[in-house]
Design a protein around this motif. Structure first.
Motif, PDB file in Angstrom:
ATOM      1  N   THR A  74       0.802  -1.215   0.000  1.00  0.00           N
ATOM      2  CA  THR A  74       0.000   0.000   0.000  1.00  0.00           C
ATOM      3  C   THR A  74       0.835   1.265   0.000  1.00  0.00           C
ATOM      4  OG1 THR A  74      -0.114  -0.041   2.417  1.00  0.00           O
ATOM      5  CG2 THR A  74      -1.888  -1.143   1.215  1.00  0.00           C
ATOM      6  N   ALA A  75       2.160   1.139   0.215  1.00  0.00           N
ATOM      7  CA  ALA A  75       3.006   2.335   0.266  1.00  0.00           C
ATOM      8  C   ALA A  75       2.917   3.172  -1.001  1.00  0.00           C
ATOM      9  CB  ALA A  75       4.443   1.942   0.571  1.00  0.00           C
ATOM     10  N   PRO A  76       3.025   2.567  -2.210  1.00  0.00           N
ATOM     11  CA  PRO A  76       2.892   3.397  -3.411  1.00  0.00           C
ATOM     12  C   PRO A  76       1.539   4.082  -3.500  1.00  0.00           C
ATOM     13  CG  PRO A  76       3.873   1.279  -3.928  1.00  0.00           C
ATOM     14  CD  PRO A  76       3.385   1.196  -2.519  1.00  0.00           C
ATOM     15  N   ASP A  77       0.474   3.399  -3.121  1.00  0.00           N
ATOM     16  CA  ASP A  77      -0.851   3.994  -3.150  1.00  0.00           C
ATOM     17  C   ASP A  77      -0.941   5.150  -2.174  1.00  0.00           C
ATOM     18  OD1 ASP A  77      -1.655   2.175  -5.045  1.00  0.00           O
ATOM     19  OD2 ASP A  77      -2.418   0.749  -3.588  1.00  0.00           O
ATOM     20  N   ALA A  79       1.518   7.023  -1.142  1.00  0.00           N
ATOM     21  CA  ALA A  79       2.312   8.129  -1.686  1.00  0.00           C
ATOM     22  C   ALA A  79       1.572   8.822  -2.826  1.00  0.00           C
ATOM     23  CB  ALA A  79       3.666   7.608  -2.172  1.00  0.00           C
ATOM     24  N   THR A  80       0.904   8.045  -3.656  1.00  0.00           N
ATOM     25  CA  THR A  80       0.148   8.625  -4.761  1.00  0.00           C
ATOM     26  C   THR A  80      -1.019   9.452  -4.248  1.00  0.00           C
ATOM     27  OG1 THR A  80       0.761   6.752  -6.180  1.00  0.00           O
ATOM     28  CG2 THR A  80      -1.103   8.100  -6.879  1.00  0.00           C
ATOM     29  N   LEU A  81      -1.709   8.948  -3.235  1.00  0.00           N
ATOM     30  CA  LEU A  81      -2.822   9.694  -2.657  1.00  0.00           C
ATOM     31  C   LEU A  81      -2.332  11.006  -2.040  1.00  0.00           C
ATOM     32  CD1 LEU A  81      -4.880   6.815  -0.994  1.00  0.00           C
ATOM     33  CD2 LEU A  81      -5.476   8.127  -3.041  1.00  0.00           C
ATOM     34  N   THR A  82      -1.197  10.949  -1.373  1.00  0.00           N
ATOM     35  CA  THR A  82      -0.623  12.173  -0.801  1.00  0.00           C
ATOM     36  C   THR A  82      -0.255  13.151  -1.903  1.00  0.00           C
ATOM     37  OG1 THR A  82       0.257  10.935   1.080  1.00  0.00           O
ATOM     38  CG2 THR A  82       1.212  13.100   0.656  1.00  0.00           C
ATOM     39  N   ALA A  83       0.331  12.633  -2.985  1.00  0.00           N
ATOM     40  CA  ALA A  83       0.699  13.487  -4.113  1.00  0.00           C
ATOM     41  C   ALA A  83      -0.536  14.140  -4.719  1.00  0.00           C
ATOM     42  CB  ALA A  83       1.439  12.670  -5.167  1.00  0.00           C
ATOM     43  N   ARG A  84      -1.608  13.378  -4.859  1.00  0.00           N
ATOM     44  CA  ARG A  84      -2.839  13.949  -5.408  1.00  0.00           C
ATOM     45  C   ARG A  84      -3.384  15.064  -4.528  1.00  0.00           C
ATOM     46  NH1 ARG A  84      -5.930   8.271  -6.963  1.00  0.00           N
ATOM     47  NH2 ARG A  84      -4.578   7.707  -8.729  1.00  0.00           N
ATOM     48  N   ALA A  85      -3.356  14.840  -3.234  1.00  0.00           N
ATOM     49  CA  ALA A  85      -3.873  15.854  -2.314  1.00  0.00           C
ATOM     50  C   ALA A  85      -3.027  17.123  -2.358  1.00  0.00           C
ATOM     51  CB  ALA A  85      -3.917  15.291  -0.898  1.00  0.00           C
ATOM     52  N   LEU A  86      -1.709  16.967  -2.343  1.00  0.00           N
ATOM     53  CA  LEU A  86      -0.834  18.135  -2.392  1.00  0.00           C
ATOM     54  C   LEU A  86      -0.977  18.884  -3.712  1.00  0.00           C
ATOM     55  CD1 LEU A  86       2.451  16.750  -0.790  1.00  0.00           C
ATOM     56  CD2 LEU A  86       0.914  18.456   0.191  1.00  0.00           C
ATOM     57  N   ALA A  87      -1.071  18.145  -4.798  1.00  0.00           N
ATOM     58  CA  ALA A  87      -1.201  18.781  -6.106  1.00  0.00           C
ATOM     59  C   ALA A  87      -2.510  19.543  -6.212  1.00  0.00           C
ATOM     60  CB  ALA A  87      -1.102  17.729  -7.215  1.00  0.00           C
ATOM     61  N   ARG A  88      -3.588  18.961  -5.704  1.00  0.00           N
ATOM     62  CA  ARG A  88      -4.901  19.602  -5.798  1.00  0.00           C
ATOM     63  C   ARG A  88      -4.969  20.858  -4.940  1.00  0.00           C
ATOM     64  NH1 ARG A  88      -7.729  20.277  -9.633  1.00  0.00           N
ATOM     65  NH2 ARG A  88      -7.031  18.198 -10.197  1.00  0.00           N
ATOM     66  N   GLU A  89      -4.229  20.877  -3.846  1.00  0.00           N
ATOM     67  CA  GLU A  89      -4.242  22.045  -2.964  1.00  0.00           C
ATOM     68  C   GLU A  89      -3.452  23.216  -3.524  1.00  0.00           C
ATOM     69  OE1 GLU A  89      -2.706  20.570   0.670  1.00  0.00           O
ATOM     70  OE2 GLU A  89      -4.500  19.395   1.181  1.00  0.00           O
ATOM     71  N   ALA A  90      -2.607  22.959  -4.533  1.00  0.00           N
ATOM     72  CA  ALA A  90      -1.815  24.033  -5.140  1.00  0.00           C
ATOM     73  C   ALA A  90      -2.663  24.779  -6.162  1.00  0.00           C
ATOM     74  CB  ALA A  90      -0.575  23.454  -5.802  1.00  0.00           C
ATOM     75  N   PRO A 185       7.385   2.220 -13.244  1.00  0.00           N
ATOM     76  CA  PRO A 185       5.952   2.547 -13.212  1.00  0.00           C
ATOM     77  C   PRO A 185       5.515   3.122 -11.871  1.00  0.00           C
ATOM     78  CG  PRO A 185       6.296   0.427 -14.276  1.00  0.00           C
ATOM     79  CD  PRO A 185       7.627   0.841 -13.714  1.00  0.00           C
ATOM     80  N   GLN A 186       6.102   2.641 -10.774  1.00  0.00           N
ATOM     81  CA  GLN A 186       5.747   3.165  -9.449  1.00  0.00           C
ATOM     82  C   GLN A 186       6.158   4.629  -9.321  1.00  0.00           C
ATOM     83  OE1 GLN A 186       7.662   1.141  -6.210  1.00  0.00           O
ATOM     84  NE2 GLN A 186       6.794   2.467  -4.654  1.00  0.00           N
ATOM     85  N   ALA A 189       3.760   6.739 -11.350  1.00  0.00           N
ATOM     86  CA  ALA A 189       2.446   6.860 -10.710  1.00  0.00           C
ATOM     87  C   ALA A 189       2.474   7.859  -9.562  1.00  0.00           C
ATOM     88  CB  ALA A 189       1.989   5.485 -10.214  1.00  0.00           C
ATOM     89  N   ILE A 190       3.561   7.884  -8.811  1.00  0.00           N
ATOM     90  CA  ILE A 190       3.660   8.793  -7.673  1.00  0.00           C
ATOM     91  C   ILE A 190       3.770  10.243  -8.133  1.00  0.00           C
ATOM     92  CG2 ILE A 190       5.152   9.481  -5.755  1.00  0.00           C
ATOM     93  CD1 ILE A 190       5.804   6.519  -5.345  1.00  0.00           C
ATOM     94  N   CYS A 191       4.533  10.481  -9.189  1.00  0.00           N
ATOM     95  CA  CYS A 191       4.775  11.856  -9.650  1.00  0.00           C
ATOM     96  C   CYS A 191       3.717  12.361 -10.618  1.00  0.00           C
ATOM     97  CB  CYS A 191       6.143  11.950 -10.311  1.00  0.00           C
ATOM     98  SG  CYS A 191       7.537  11.629  -9.192  1.00  0.00           S
TER      99      CYS A 191
END
Length: 277
Positions: A74-77, A79-90, A185-186, A189-191
Motif C-alpha cells: 500500500t506504500a505506493p498507493d 504516496a500517490t494519494l498524498t501526491a494527489r492531495a498536495l497537487a490539488r491544494e496548489a 511505473p511506481q 504513478a507517484i509523480c
C-alpha cells in the motif's frame, strides 16, 4: 610496469572508458562490485509447504511469523494519494513547486541534487513534457539544458518558437533517476498527479509529450515511433486541449536519421498554432 603499460593497444584506456560511460549517462556507481547479469541465477531456497486455512502447515506447527507485506503493497498507493492531495491544494505554479519541494513520497528525491520543476514561459501557447532530468538538468535545476536541450532549442527555432516566449517545459518526473535509467511505473504513478496539475495550471493551447515515457504516462501511448505525430485530445481537468507526442532529442542524438520524423511533427505543430491564431 605502469597501469597504462598493461593495457593492450587495441583496448580503450581507463580514461577513455570513463569518458564513454559519462557520455552514456552512467555517472553513479550503484555497487562496489560488478555483477554478471547473464550468469545463471542462484538456486531458489526450498519453499515451505502451503499453509492450511487454519494457518498451519499440514501435520506440523504453526508457520513462523513473517514481515507483513500489506505496508509494502500500500506504500505506493499512499504516496500517490498524498501526491494527489498536495497537487490539488496548489492553486498556482509557485504553490505547486513548493508542494513538490516538501513532498517525501518519491525515493528519487533522496538521490537527486535538485528539484527540476520547469523552464520557459508559463504563459506560452505550447507546453512540452519530457521524461526526467539528466545529469546537467539535475546539476542546474532546469529541464533540457544539456545536449538534448540545445538540440530542442534548435528544433523550436526552426519553426519560429523559443522557450523564453512561446514554450513552457517540464518533465514527467522532477527528480533524476540514478544513472539516467528509465523511471519505474511506481515512480511515474507517484509523480503523475504533480505534472497533471502543472499542465492544468499552465493551461497551454497545445501539449507536446517528448519521448516514450511521457507519451505513455500522459497520453496512454505505447510505442513512440508508431504513435508520434498523431493528434489526440488531452483533458487537463478544466478543459480539453490538443496533444501529440514526438521523439526525444536524446534519441535523435543517437539516431540522427530520425530527425526527419520530428521535422514532420514540428511542421504539424506550427500549422496547428497558425490555425489557432
Amino acid at each position: 610496469m605502469s597501469f597504462s603499460d598493461a593495457v593492450s593497444p587495441d583496448e580503450p584506456g581507463p580514461y577513455e572508458l570513463l569518458s564513454w560511460y559519462a557520455e552514456m549517462g552512467v555517472t553513479e556507481a550503484l555497487d562496489e562490485e560488478p555483477h554478471d547479469h547473464f550468469s545463471a541465477p542462484a538456486p531458489l531456497p526450498a519453499q515451505r509447504p502451503f499453509a492450511t486455512l487454519a494457518g498451519r502447515v499440514p501435520g506440523g506447527a504453526p508457520p513462523p511469523a513473517s514481515r507483513p507485506i500489506a505496508a509494502a503493497a500500500t506504500a505506493p498507493d499512499d504516496a500517490t494519494l498524498t501526491a494527489r492531495a498536495l497537487a490539488r491544494e496548489a492553486h498556482t505554479l509557485d504553490e505547486l513547486r513548493a508542494a513538490l519541494a516538501t513532498f517525501e513520497g518519491c525515493a528519487l528525491k533522496a538521490t537527486a541534487k535538485n528539484l527540476v520543476f520547469a523552464d520557459g514561459n508559463p504563459e506560452g501557447r505550447v507546453m512540452m513534457v519530457g521524461e526526467a532530468p539528466g545529469a546537467d538538468e539535475d546539476r542546474l535545476g532546469l529541464p533540457f539544458v544539456g545536449r538534448s536541450g540545445q538540440l530542442l532549442d534548435r528544433m523550436l527555432a526552426a519553426i519560429g518558437l523559443t522557450r523564453k516566449d512561446d514554450v513552457y517545459i517540464a518533465n514527467l518526473l522532477p527528480w533524476r533517476p540514478p544513472g539516467n535509467r528509465t523511471p519505474t511505473p511506481q515512480e511515474v504513478a507517484i509523480c503523475l498527479p504533480f505534472i497533471q496539475r502543472q499542465i492544468e495550471l499552465a493551461n497551454p493551447e497545445i501539449l507536446v509529450c517528448i519521448g516514450g515515457p511521457s507519451a505513455q504516462g500522459l497520453l496512454g501511448f505505447k510505442g513512440i515511433l508508431a504513435s508520434r505525430g498523431k493528434w489526440v485530445e488531452y483533458d487537463t481537468g478544466s478543459r480539453r486541449i490538443r496533444a501529440m507526442a514526438t521523439l526525444h532529442p536524446a534519441y535523435l542524438l543517437r539516431q540522427p536519421l530520425q530527425k526527419r520524423l520530428v521535422w514532420r511533427d514540428l511542421r504539424a505543430l506550427k500549422t496547428a498554432l497558425e490555425a489557432e491564431t
